[in-house]
Each structure stands twice: as C-alpha cells, then as structure tokens.
Scaffold this motif. Structure first.
Motif, PDB file in Angstrom:
ATOM      1  N   ARG A  63      43.154  36.564  37.298  1.00 16.66           N
ATOM      2  CA  ARG A  63      42.552  36.123  38.547  1.00 16.66           C
ATOM      3  C   ARG A  63      43.605  35.340  39.331  1.00 16.66           C
ATOM      4  NH1 ARG A  63      39.724  38.991  36.383  1.00 16.66           N
ATOM      5  NH2 ARG A  63      37.468  38.984  36.027  1.00 16.66           N
ATOM      6  N   THR A 100      41.199  37.089  44.055  1.00 16.83           N
ATOM      7  CA  THR A 100      40.140  37.053  43.030  1.00 16.83           C
ATOM      8  C   THR A 100      40.024  35.630  42.498  1.00 16.83           C
ATOM      9  OG1 THR A 100      41.768  37.737  41.371  1.00 16.83           O
ATOM     10  CG2 THR A 100      40.376  39.456  42.335  1.00 16.83           C
ATOM     11  N   TYR A 101      38.834  35.264  42.084  1.00 20.11           N
ATOM     12  CA  TYR A 101      38.608  33.887  41.644  1.00 20.11           C
ATOM     13  C   TYR A 101      37.539  33.817  40.574  1.00 20.11           C
ATOM     14  CZ  TYR A 101      34.129  33.713  44.093  1.00 20.11           C
ATOM     15  OH  TYR A 101      32.830  33.945  44.482  1.00 20.11           O
ATOM     16  N   GLU A 102      37.445  32.673  39.942  1.00 27.65           N
ATOM     17  CA  GLU A 102      36.344  32.338  39.030  1.00 27.65           C
ATOM     18  C   GLU A 102      36.097  30.844  39.127  1.00 27.65           C
ATOM     19  OE1 GLU A 102      37.289  32.934  34.925  1.00 27.65           O
ATOM     20  OE2 GLU A 102      39.157  31.772  35.015  1.00 27.65           O
ATOM     21  N   LYS A 129      32.275  35.840  38.136  1.00 22.86           N
ATOM     22  CA  LYS A 129      32.756  34.871  39.129  1.00 22.86           C
ATOM     23  C   LYS A 129      32.380  33.441  38.781  1.00 22.86           C
ATOM     24  CE  LYS A 129      33.112  37.816  43.229  1.00 22.86           C
ATOM     25  NZ  LYS A 129      32.663  38.035  44.623  1.00 22.86           N
TER      26      LYS A 129
END
Length: 321
Positions: A63, A100-102, A129
C-alpha cells in the motif's frame, strides 16, 4: 560542679559540600542500578514479527500509506476522526487511482464500544481498507501504535490520534516534510507534525501549574533525550517503512513517553527528522491526567537515558526478511 557539654559545631562549608556530593553520587548510582535492574532487556514479542504471519512490517509494502490509530475508550471521539480521515483518503484515491491506503484502528483494551464503532467502518469501507486490531489488555499508546505499525502494509506509515486534534488533510504537510529530507539514507526518514508554533496561545489558556509542568517536561526532553525537536508529543508522525521497522523494533516505552524514545532512537540511528507545523485543536476527553501522567513521563525520560547509557537497552539494526 561539671560544666555542660559544648554543643557540637556544624560542619564546615567544604565538609558539608563534600557530604552532599557523596550523597548525590550515591543517589545517582542507586538510580542507575534501579534503572538497569528493572529494564526489559528486549522489546515485546510483537517486535519480532513471526515468519509467515500476515501482514507484518518485514514484508514488502503493498500500500502507499498505512494510518495507525491507537484507541482507548474512544467510542465518542473516534467517529469524527475516522469520518474526516476516510473522506480525505477516498477523495485522494479517486483523484489518483494509484494511491492505495489502509487505516488500522488498534483497540487498546477499551472498556467501552470502541471496537464496535471501528468495525462499523470495516463494514462500510471493506476490511482491506479498514482493519481493527483488539488488544485484550491496555498496553498504552506506545504499545498500541507499535502493534499497528508491525501489522502495516504501507510504504509510509502515519501515526494519527483518535481524537482528531490534528486536521487529517495536514498529512500533505508532513509528506512534504518527508520529501524535503531526500535522499533518505537506506530509505529512512521521519516527518513530525508540530504544535510548537501554537505554544504562546496554549500558554495563555493554561493554568500556571500546567504551564510549569509543560516547560519542565520540555526541559527534561531537551536535557536527557532529544534536543533538535521542539514538539516530541504531537501524535501526527509520518515514517518511511524502513524507519518504522528500525525505530519500533528497538522501542521499549509503551506509555506516553514513547514518542521521545522513538525520536531518541531515530537520532542515534542517524535517521533524518523533519518538524512541520500542523493545525491542532485541543479536544475534550483527553486521557492525560496532568500531574501523574507528567510524573510518569518524567520518570520514563530519566530511565530512557540511563538504560541506554548503562547498556541495559541496546540499539540493534533490523533486517527485512
């Protein structure tokens, strides 16, 4: 008739100074011994991610960004922070599909509905996510952040407080601070959000007692541990993945003073650090109890210095699998 005994004369000034010096030296040695004997020689087991467990900090990043949110009894404040953060992150992803991320919410042994509130965001945005990690027992903010960091997948990792005191969009400021540190030695760099520019306003609103505690704490941080960073305690810090691995693998303090040890480690590993001004608003519901928390932090600051100085704690470079 016998004369009464003459009263004993007080010690001369040089003799009194010598006695005080000996007592001070004895006290210092005693504190050093206590600090050394009571030190945990190694960080907790989660600092050594087990091979095959997924995900962990030793794996390659999948990510662009991981956001770690330590949360203890935050059922009321967490939704405001999460709404703001996820709204920003979703808009950014729409503008740039490669981003992209979390978000990792670490429920630090909460006694309220923090975990339930966080899991609602998993349902809404998907478990890829938003993830929730629940600790059975309260370990402290440092322990919660460390757990989230070691379960992260991001190229960069942001620590963000659950109270939302810092505007989440200010991530762009700390990202710029990180970029300005390039070239990063061995991929390591840290960008710290800072409230130092707001200090005059905060002093005007605080009581004299709290102001005295604040300045006392800042002096101890400067004198014992970290000299270059004015605000070590702002909970808005961005680290490269390699910097997170190296610093959190060596971290011992799990409560309020963990930020100081983190930066102490970073400076000794010669990791470049930027300090960036961010917007910050004091939010009601702080878990920090002014006198006792500051007293605990003062003790931790002294022990950080003494334990590294006496070799009870040692810095070790970690390697990715």
């Amino acid at each position: 008739m016998a004369l009464p005994p003459l009263p004993s004369l007080p010690l001369s000034l040089p003799a009194a100074a010598l006695v005080l010096a000996v007592l001070a030296a004895f006290l210092l040695v005693l504190i050093c011994v206590i600090a050394h004997v009571t030190a945990k020689t190694m960080p907790h087991e989660d600092a050594e991610c087990r091979k095959g467990s997924a995900p962990n900090i030793h794996d390659p990043a999948t990510r662009e960004l991981s956001v770690v949110v330590p949360s203890y009894n935050e059922e009321n404040r967490l939704p405001v922070m999460m709404d703001e953060a996820l709204d920003y992150l979703e808009k950014r992803q729409k503008q740039d599909p490669s981003f992209t991320y979390e978000v990792i919410v670490v429920n630090d042994g909460s006694k309220d509905q923090t975990a339930k509130v966080a899991k609602e965001y998993c349902k809404k945005y998907g478990s890829d996510k938003v993830r929730v990690i629940s600790l059975e027992k309260n370990r402290g903010k440092g322990g919660a952040v460390r757990t989230g960091v070691f379960s992260s997948r991001g190229k960069t990792i942001l620590m963000a407080d659950a109270d939302g005191a810092t505007k989440f969009a200010d991530i762009e400021k700390v990202e710029e601070g990180l970029k300005n540190l390039r070239p990063w030695p061995e991929g390591m760099a840290i960008s710290c959000g800072s409230r130092a520019h707001l200090e005059k306003d905060s002093v005007a609103k605080r009581s004299y007692f709290r102001t005295l505690l604040m300045y006392g704490f800042h002096f101890l941080v400067w004198f014992l541990c970290v000299k270059e960073i004015r605000d070590t305690q702002c909970g808005f810090k961005l680290l490269t993945r390699e910097a997170a691995l190296q610093t959190f693998s060596n971290l011992h303090i799990e409560r309020w003073a963990f930020d100081v040890e983190l930066l102490y480690i970073a400076q000794h590993l010669k990791i470049p650090i930027a300090e960036v001004a961010v917007n910050w608003t004091e939010i009601e519901g702080s878990k920090l109890v002014p006198f006792w928390s500051w007293l605990q932090m003062g003790r931790d600051l002294l022990f950080i210095r003494l334990r590294y100085m006496t070799g009870a704690w040692k810095l070790e470079a970690k390697k990715c699998n």
